[in-house]
Design a protein around this motif. Structure first.
Motif, PDB file in Angstrom:
ATOM      1  N   TYR A  17       4.815   9.012  17.740  1.00 24.52           N
ATOM      2  CA  TYR A  17       4.673  10.270  16.998  1.00 24.52           C
ATOM      3  C   TYR A  17       5.411  11.430  17.672  1.00 24.52           C
ATOM      4  O   TYR A  17       5.545  12.502  17.107  1.00 24.52           O
ATOM      5  N   ILE A 158      -5.641  13.209  18.759  1.00 24.42           N
ATOM      6  CA  ILE A 158      -4.853  13.379  17.522  1.00 24.42           C
ATOM      7  C   ILE A 158      -5.670  12.814  16.360  1.00 24.42           C
ATOM      8  O   ILE A 158      -6.242  11.723  16.471  1.00 24.42           O
ATOM      9  N   HIS A 192       7.390  14.021  12.809  1.00 26.67           N
ATOM     10  CA  HIS A 192       8.647  14.679  13.188  1.00 26.67           C
ATOM     11  C   HIS A 192       9.814  13.741  12.923  1.00 26.67           C
ATOM     12  O   HIS A 192       9.756  12.562  13.312  1.00 26.67           O
TER      13      HIS A 192
HETATM   14  C1  LIG Z   1       3.683  17.038  25.690  1.00 23.78           C
HETATM   15  S1  LIG Z   1       2.599  16.076  24.810  1.00 23.78           S
HETATM   16  C2  LIG Z   1       2.096  14.817  25.924  1.00 23.78           C
HETATM   17  C3  LIG Z   1       1.523  14.919  27.217  1.00 23.78           C
HETATM   18  C4  LIG Z   1       1.421  13.595  27.948  1.00 23.78           C
HETATM   19  N1  LIG Z   1       2.718  13.051  28.199  1.00 23.78           N
HETATM   20  C5  LIG Z   1       0.631  12.539  27.184  1.00 23.78           C
HETATM   21  O1  LIG Z   1       1.214  11.735  26.495  1.00 23.78           O
HETATM   22  O2  LIG Z   1      -0.591  12.535  27.307  1.00 23.78           O
HETATM   23  C6  LIG Z   1       1.174  17.075  24.601  1.00 23.78           C
HETATM   24  C7  LIG Z   1       0.277  16.659  23.440  1.00 23.78           C
HETATM   25  O3  LIG Z   1       0.839  16.956  22.198  1.00 23.78           O
HETATM   26  C8  LIG Z   1       0.213  16.165  21.214  1.00 23.78           C
HETATM   27  N2  LIG Z   1       1.249  15.702  20.275  1.00 23.78           N
HETATM   28  C9  LIG Z   1       2.493  15.310  20.573  1.00 23.78           C
HETATM   29  N3  LIG Z   1       3.158  14.977  19.438  1.00 23.78           N
HETATM   30  C10 LIG Z   1       2.304  15.154  18.406  1.00 23.78           C
HETATM   31  C11 LIG Z   1       2.397  14.978  16.984  1.00 23.78           C
HETATM   32  N4  LIG Z   1       3.494  14.519  16.423  1.00 23.78           N
HETATM   33  N5  LIG Z   1       1.321  15.286  16.237  1.00 23.78           N
HETATM   34  C12 LIG Z   1       0.188  15.756  16.805  1.00 23.78           C
HETATM   35  N6  LIG Z   1       0.039  15.924  18.140  1.00 23.78           N
HETATM   36  C13 LIG Z   1       1.075  15.638  18.935  1.00 23.78           C
HETATM   37  C14 LIG Z   1      -0.463  15.002  21.930  1.00 23.78           C
HETATM   38  O4  LIG Z   1      -1.851  15.110  21.806  1.00 23.78           O
HETATM   39  C15 LIG Z   1      -0.019  15.179  23.362  1.00 23.78           C
HETATM   40  O5  LIG Z   1      -0.981  14.785  24.299  1.00 23.78           O
END
Ligand SMILES: C[S@@+](CC[C@H](N)C(=O)[O-])C[C@H]1O[C@@H](n2cnc3c(N)ncnc32)[C@H](O)[C@@H]1O
Ligand code: SF4
Length: 377
Positions: A17, A158, A192
């Protein structure tokens, strides 16, 4: 008061995702750490000595670094900037990286808040998302962090996942509450372009959850967490009293921040800057002493739009007096006429001089914001 964000652009594998900037090629990790050090030092005059109240390691996956590497980055920041003795220092961690040895080593650094990406406790969900951990590992990681002495922990969840039932989501929320963490970020899934989920959606392999079920999940999340004592202080964020993410709150309150590393953004009230979203380009720029960022001077229209987008998301809302006193009349008039239908429909209410979203308004906030934004014809 200002913040610092550091983007660690590495992930062991890519989740289906996610479109945050990351690379699975770890070969350039030493070069990245050297370039990051140069960036931290080179930009030390940008905040004019403002005191740093929060530091945030995001990614990518900061927990792929060794605790000693995190410590070195922090030492570089401490020697170049004025960091408050009570600064919130957060690190995003993936559950599968949280071994006892790593957590003990991390505890001896200045990191004092963890944001653990549990995402779900349901093994099928985790498999579908291409996560590297199962539900039990996610629970064990949070418990281990607590046992190691971390007392300010946030977890990410999520919802709105393809075929996620209301019951399955309910179990996730209950599990999250039982963990006894101080903060929960729960994001509705966004599809996305460029991600595996997006391709699956376009080719009919998965289907978007019906809006009604998504909204039921949101309502359940809100009511269960509020019952458990959490404050719903931003669309996707819930905290026990006083345990707001100070770093994110500073973004919503339009405080200055510096972002280091590829794809990181910076903001100083008048300009926005974004580093190139490519580790290769970022490293090349340091080798050749060239620019690796773009900047934009914010017009009044940009500043109005930013204020509306960031404030409407929070429980403190859009302040009428701030709008009136900060922006030209045309922006204020535009806002008043566009907000009116949402007040009539009950999606927005005015309370103590601030415009606030009700539950359904929060859920459809993107549509409301679209109307409130000022776009020149
Ligand atoms: C930078 S990201 C990831 C942090 C870390 N690498 C992990 O995977 O736990 C921060 C947060 O954004 C959320 N996230 C990322 N992509 C998403 C999406 N397409 N839809 C909803 N939440 C999203 C996730 O919950 C994720 O833990
Ligand atoms: S969710 Fe985290 S681990 Fe997964 S790809 Fe995104 S940044 Fe990497």
């Amino acid at each position: 008061m200002a913040g610092i964000y550091i983007h660690i652009p590495f992930c062991k594998t890519k989740c289906h995702y996610c479109d945050f900037y990351k690379s699975t090629d770890f070969a350039s990790r030493p070069d990245f750490l050297s370039a990051l050090k140069l960036e931290i030092e080179a930009r030390k005059s940008e905040l004019n000595g403002e005191i740093i109240e929060s530091i945030y390691f995001g990614g990518g996956t900061p927990s792929v670094l060794k605790a000693a590497e995190i410590n070195r980055i922090l030492e570089q920041i401490f020697s170049s900037y004025t960091v408050s003795g009570t600064a919130e220092i957060t690190m995003e961690c993936n559950p599968d990286d949280l071994t006892q040895d790593f957590l003990i080593a991390l505890k001896s650094t200045a990191v004092n808040r963890l944001s653990i990406g549990t995402q779900s406790f349901n093994n099928q969900d985790l498999k579908n998302m291409n996560r590297r951990h199962n539900g039990q590992q996610a629970i064990a990681a949070v418990r281990l962090a607590q046992e190691t002495g971390f007392s300010n922990i946030s977890i990410d969840l999520i919802y709105g996942l393809p075929s996620q039932t209301l019951d399955a989501w309910h179990e996730n929320v209950q599990q999250a509450i039982q963990l006894g963490v101080q903060h929960i970020s729960a994001y509705h899934l966004t599809y996305h372009e460029g991600t595996v989920f997006y391709d699956y959606l376009k080719t009919g392999k998965i289907k978007e959850l019906p809006d009604e079920l998504s909204f039921d999940q949101f309502k359940l999340l809100k009511s269960e967490l509020e019952k458990a004592g959490f404050e719903h202080y931003e669309i996707s964020n819930f905290s026990l009293p006083g345990a707001y993410s100070r770093h994110n709150r500073a973004y919503w309150e339009r405080k200055s921040y510096l972002g280091f590393g590829p794809s990181a953004h910076s903001f100083d009230l008048k300009t926005r800057r974004w580093n190139v979203s490519s580790l290769r380009e970022y490293l090349k720029a340091f080798e050749s002493n060239s620019t690796y960022w773009e900047t934009e001077i914010l017009s009044e229209q940009d500043q109005y739009n930013d204020y509306v987008i960031t404030s409407l998301r929070t429980q403190w809302g859009i302040k009428d007096i701030y709008l009136k006193e900060t922006f030209s009349r045309k922006f204020y008039t535009h806002f008043q006429s566009e907000i009116e239908p949402f007040i009539r429909s009950g999606h927005v209410r005015k309370e103590n001089g601030a415009f606030l979203l009700n539950t359904e308004g929060l859920f459809i906030s993107d549509k409301i914001m679209e109307q409130l934004l000022y776009v020149e014809d």
